[in-house]
Design an enzyme around this catalytic site. Structure first.
Site, PDB file in Angstrom:
ATOM      1  N   CYS A  56       0.858  -1.182   0.000  1.00 13.62           N
ATOM      2  CA  CYS A  56       0.000   0.000   0.000  1.00 13.62           C
ATOM      3  C   CYS A  56       0.895   1.233   0.000  1.00 13.62           C
ATOM      4  O   CYS A  56       2.010   1.186  -0.516  1.00 13.62           O
ATOM      5  CB  CYS A  56      -0.954  -0.022   1.180  1.00 13.62           C
ATOM      6  SG  CYS A  56      -0.142  -0.151   2.782  1.00 13.62           S
ATOM      7  N   ALA A  57       0.475   2.319   0.606  1.00  9.56           N
ATOM      8  CA  ALA A  57       1.243   3.568   0.528  1.00  9.56           C
ATOM      9  C   ALA A  57       2.561   3.507   1.276  1.00  9.56           C
ATOM     10  O   ALA A  57       3.544   4.134   0.861  1.00  9.56           O
ATOM     11  CB  ALA A  57       0.392   4.723   1.068  1.00  9.56           C
TER      12      ALA A  57
END
Length: 485
Positions: A27-28
């Site tokens: 993810c981020a």
């Protein structure tokens, strides 16, 4: 990417090798693994890797915090491991193998509400802003509200009800869509079902006076009649109706020949579901929602409401860890539908603040530790803005005592909030901006509780570390083991 080669190889070895990786994505800021044998991962070794800033396990996924360059790390990991990444949805699906039935249930509930949260937050901000415009009397305006003194702001106030109504009154549409999306059935049928629950042809669920007076339109089928009552803002009836649609559609796809399925599956799934929803599910779901709201409201407003506030405030953070906190979304929305306010939600915002404040203390105590600050500072900001998972999993649970300090601070703040009857218009942004959703007459009470949620966790975290309470913190400042290790 070359600078991550050594660390990626070390991570691969530490998680148990290629054969232990069922699925991986990112993810981020985090690498997200589903491991065939989670116990094979050497957490201490992983957290000693230079690029790694922490680890935690959630929803059956072993997550490794890398930071903003996680994309580059992920590419290097794929190169050295030969493991191809998959989508986040695939990782979530694979992660269920490491979850028991209650975790699966909570994960499903989370996936239903998560897509709706951005809209609900915006709606909460809109309602908060509208109530400031039309309810708060300002001395500088001669004791009048803003809308009473300005035609422009009066127009803005009326205009903002357009999205506000769409978000909250039409919420069943979002719920029925989200359920069909989660369950993999026809989403447009979910949307249509939701629209039939809030159609303008129906008596608005907020028309209580008309219902009591018996002025309810009906569908007349000759030998029986059925009330035409809408389910605006109702959560439980919408969820029950959506699951009926989902399971009916899945069953029909198994029994109807594929050649005619395109016509008859939608027809025989949707029309009976709409009828049963209005005849049976809607009234039952509304009653269940009413009982749930009344029970929670009794705890929040009864003689010993401060005890309820203390317990809920203290236990909300552990609920986040288990995923059970997603249940509070349905409860909050039911309270708003029944009472046009919620005393529960302010405590959630205060819990966010308390966990963020505990991280503030860790930042001060461990100042100079640049590797930890790469996790602690962003997670503190995130918690103060209403998202506590990075703070809890990256810092507070790692050391235990700041997590407990945050729970105590949240419990005391929750007790004060409930004792002072602090209420919000609706769900909104958590953390410090949470005050925007508080009913103006309760600002002072919320600010007092907020001060407690800031000061107590900071003070207790410092005290716990200095006195060695709930910690194995040594002179060499080695982090204590994670919970369960």
């Amino acid at each position: 990417m070359a600078d991550f080669n050594k660390d990626a190889q070390e991570l691969l070895d530490a998680i148990g090798g290629k054969d232990n990786v069922n699925a991986v994505t990112h993810c981020a800021t985090r690498m997200r693994f589903v491991l065939n044998d989670p116990s094979a991962a050497d957490v201490d070794r992983i957290e000693d890797i230079e690029s790694v800033k922490g680890t935690f396990t959630q929803a059956g996924q072993f997550q490794v915090i890398v930071g903003n360059r996680v994309g580059d790390f992920y590419n290097e990991f794929s190169a050295v491991s030969g493991v191809e990444g998959v989508s986040k949805d695939d990782v979530k699906k694979a992660g269920t193998q490491n979850m028991h039935w209650l975790q699966r249930l909570m994960a499903a509930l989370a996936e239903i509400f998560t897509p709706l949260i951005p809209a609900i937050i915006i709606g909460g901000l809109i309602l908060g802003f509208r109530n400031i415009l039309e309810q708060v009397e300002f001395g500088m305006l001669g004791g009048q509200t803003i809308v009473e003194t300005s035609q422009f702001w009066d127009g803005v106030n009326h205009f903002l009800w357009l999205p506000g109504e769409a978000i909250f009154h039409m919420l069943p549409v979002g719920i029925t869509w989200s359920v069909t999306r989660k369950m993999g059935t026809t989403q447009i049928l979910g949307i249509i079902l939701g629209l039939t629950l809030v159609s303008g042809q129906l008596l608005n669920a907020y028309g209580v006076e008309d219902i009591i007076a018996g002025e309810v339109p009906t569908w007349n089928f000759g030998f029986f009649q059925m009330d035409m009552i809408g389910y605006q803002a109702q959560v439980i009836p919408a969820m029950m109706a959506a699951f009926l649609l989902v399971y009916l559609e899945k069953w029909l796809r198994r029994v109807i020949p594929e050649a005619i399925a395109m016509i008859f599956v939608p027809l025989f799934a949707l029309i009976p579901t709409i009828f049963v929803s209005h005849a049976i599910i809607g009234p039952i779901g509304w009653q269940l929602s009413t009982w749930l709201s009344q029970g929670v409201q009794w705890g929040l407003t009864g003689t010993f409401n401060w005890v309820f506030g203390f317990i809920f405030g203290g236990l909300y953070a552990p609920l986040v860890i288990t995923g059970l906190h997603h249940m509070t979304n349905a409860i909050d929305l039911s309270l708003v539908a029944e009472y046009e306010q919620t005393i529960l939600w302010p405590m959630i915002a205060l819990s966010n603040i308390a966990q963020g404040s505990a991280v503030v203390a860790i930042i001060w105590l461990h100042r100079g530790d640049e590797k930890e600050q790469a996790v602690s500072i962003p997670s503190m900001i995130s918690a103060y803005l209403g998202v506590t998972e990075p703070a809890m999993f990256g810092i507070n649970i790692k050391y235990v005592y700041p997590f407990v300090a945050g729970m105590i601070g949240s419990a005391l703040a929750g007790m004060i909030s409930v004792a002072m009857d602090v209420a919000a218009f609706n769900i909104g942004v958590g953390g410090l901006p949470g005050i925007l959703s508080i009913i103006p007459e309760h600002y002072i009470g919320f600010l007092i509780a907020m001060a407690v949620a800031i000061v107590v966790p900071i003070a207790l975290t410092i005290l716990f570390e200095k006195r060695g309470i709930l910690t194995k913190w040594e002179n060499d400042h080695l982090p204590i083991p994670k919970l369960g290790q």
